[in-house]
Design an enzyme around this catalytic site. Sequence first.
Site, short mmCIF file in Angstrom:
data_model
loop_
_atom_site.label_atom_id
_atom_site.label_comp_id
_atom_site.label_asym_id
_atom_site.label_seq_id
_atom_site.Cartn_x
_atom_site.Cartn_y
_atom_site.Cartn_z
N ASP A 133 6.48 46.33 4.51
CA ASP A 133 6.15 47.55 5.41
C ASP A 133 5.34 47.14 6.35
OD1 ASP A 133 4.25 47.74 3.37
OD2 ASP A 133 3.72 49.68 3.93
N HIS A 168 -2.40 43.96 12.59
CA HIS A 168 -2.32 45.44 12.99
C HIS A 168 -2.65 45.68 14.56
CE1 HIS A 168 -3.48 47.07 8.67
NE2 HIS A 168 -2.50 46.22 8.69
N GLU A 206 2.38 49.20 1.36
CA GLU A 206 1.29 48.78 1.00
C GLU A 206 0.18 49.39 1.98
OE1 GLU A 206 -2.34 46.43 1.07
OE2 GLU A 206 -0.87 46.63 2.76
N GLU A 207 0.80 49.76 3.38
CA GLU A 207 0.09 50.19 4.27
C GLU A 207 -0.15 51.63 4.33
OE1 GLU A 207 -1.42 47.99 5.94
OE2 GLU A 207 -0.25 46.20 6.31
N ASP A 229 1.11 40.06 9.03
CA ASP A 229 0.90 41.19 7.91
C ASP A 229 1.98 41.97 7.64
OD1 ASP A 229 -0.28 42.67 5.88
OD2 ASP A 229 -1.66 43.98 7.50
N GLU A 233 -1.23 38.25 0.96
CA GLU A 233 -1.85 38.47 2.39
C GLU A 233 -2.47 37.62 3.09
OE1 GLU A 233 -1.76 41.84 3.63
OE2 GLU A 233 -1.21 43.11 1.85
N HIS A 243 4.22 42.79 0.51
CA HIS A 243 4.81 44.12 1.16
C HIS A 243 5.46 43.73 2.41
CE1 HIS A 243 1.90 44.57 4.59
NE2 HIS A 243 1.03 44.21 3.58
ZN LIG Z 1 -0.76 43.39 4.34
#
Ligand SMILES: [Zn+2]
Length: 380
Positions: A71, A353, A135-136, A102, A164, A69
């Site tokens: 995003d 994150h 995805e998030e 990520d 990931e 991903h």
């Molecule tokens: Zn991820």
Amino acid sequence: MPVDPVALTADLVRCPSVTPEEGGALVLLEKVLTKGGFTCTRVDRGGVCNLYARWGRQGANRTFGFNGHTDVVPLGDEAAWTMPPFGAEIKDGFLYGRGATDMKSGVAAFAAAALDFVADTPPDGAIVLAITGDEEGDALDGTTALLDWMAANNETMSVCLVGEPTCPDVMGEAMKIGRRGSMAAFFTVTGVQGHAAYPHRAKNPMPAMARLMDVLSSRVLDEGTAHFDPSSLQVLTIDTGNPATNVIPAQSKATVNIRFNDTHTSAALTAWMQEEADQVAAEFGVKIAMRVKVSGESFLTPPGELSDLIAGAVEAETGRKPELSTSGGTSDARFVKDHCPVVEFGLVGKTMHQVDERVEVAQISQLKAIYTRILNDYFA
Ligand SMILES: [Zn+2]
């Protein structure tokens, strides 16, 4: 000229693609992949942008798939960042920015590996990338949309690697061959409001709520299985919001979250919780309503050809034999698993994150080398 995965990561990090914003990330990726001979299709759905790219013949005997991903999660406390969150600046060997680990570096490393691979040693088969822009978020129109579109257009993957971050601390120490399932349940216990001094004229929902949460959270769901940790039910909140000191409340609400292994299904867990709720409701003479939200079922790709392929490449490049893990939250592998065998391997995810998310620059190149070796071995 080999494709530089660090430069590509930096270019992607500079795209502000906070879910559901495309931010230029998929447009950039499409441009790079198209230039390298990939056939690209945008598979947008429900306001979410996704990209499908294939090199090689449709329906080839061997098709290696990659899922990732572009995003990213929001910045959080923006003032706390010491580096520009979309600047992709490099300091002391680390590239900074939201999505650096990520997982824009993972996407860039695989794209770079695949582009060089098809240029240098065109395989007898196909390579596809299914990259989502959601995805998030809820992921309703992300990887699911890509897989739906693939099914409708006879696009297949023989195997799939999800890029990931999978390593807790050190590059190469872990890959994921499955994930626990995840679900939430929301309970509302309703009694009758009244004066605290006249409880016989009221029906307090609190004792029933306390009993239900105790019954649910004290049950041992299992002791763990060969590849999974024990399942766990956590009470996240009990809300009554009663500011008075002389009023019995009418209602109390609670939320629980369950992370479950392959001895359970969300349906069986739902039935169990409903049964317990009904029993408590009858015993206490209150009403209990329950609603569940399932994020994903647990799944396992049993150790075998695919996990051996990935583990072999990781060990050859890092000197470490990756642990076959199923820990952590959910990922889009939970959707892919219905289509083909899927495993996950990526770099160290320590700062994902977080504020000042960053990736060790050397790890991006190392990841590209691992992905290149995986492609080599797969098509050998
Ligand atoms: Zn991820």
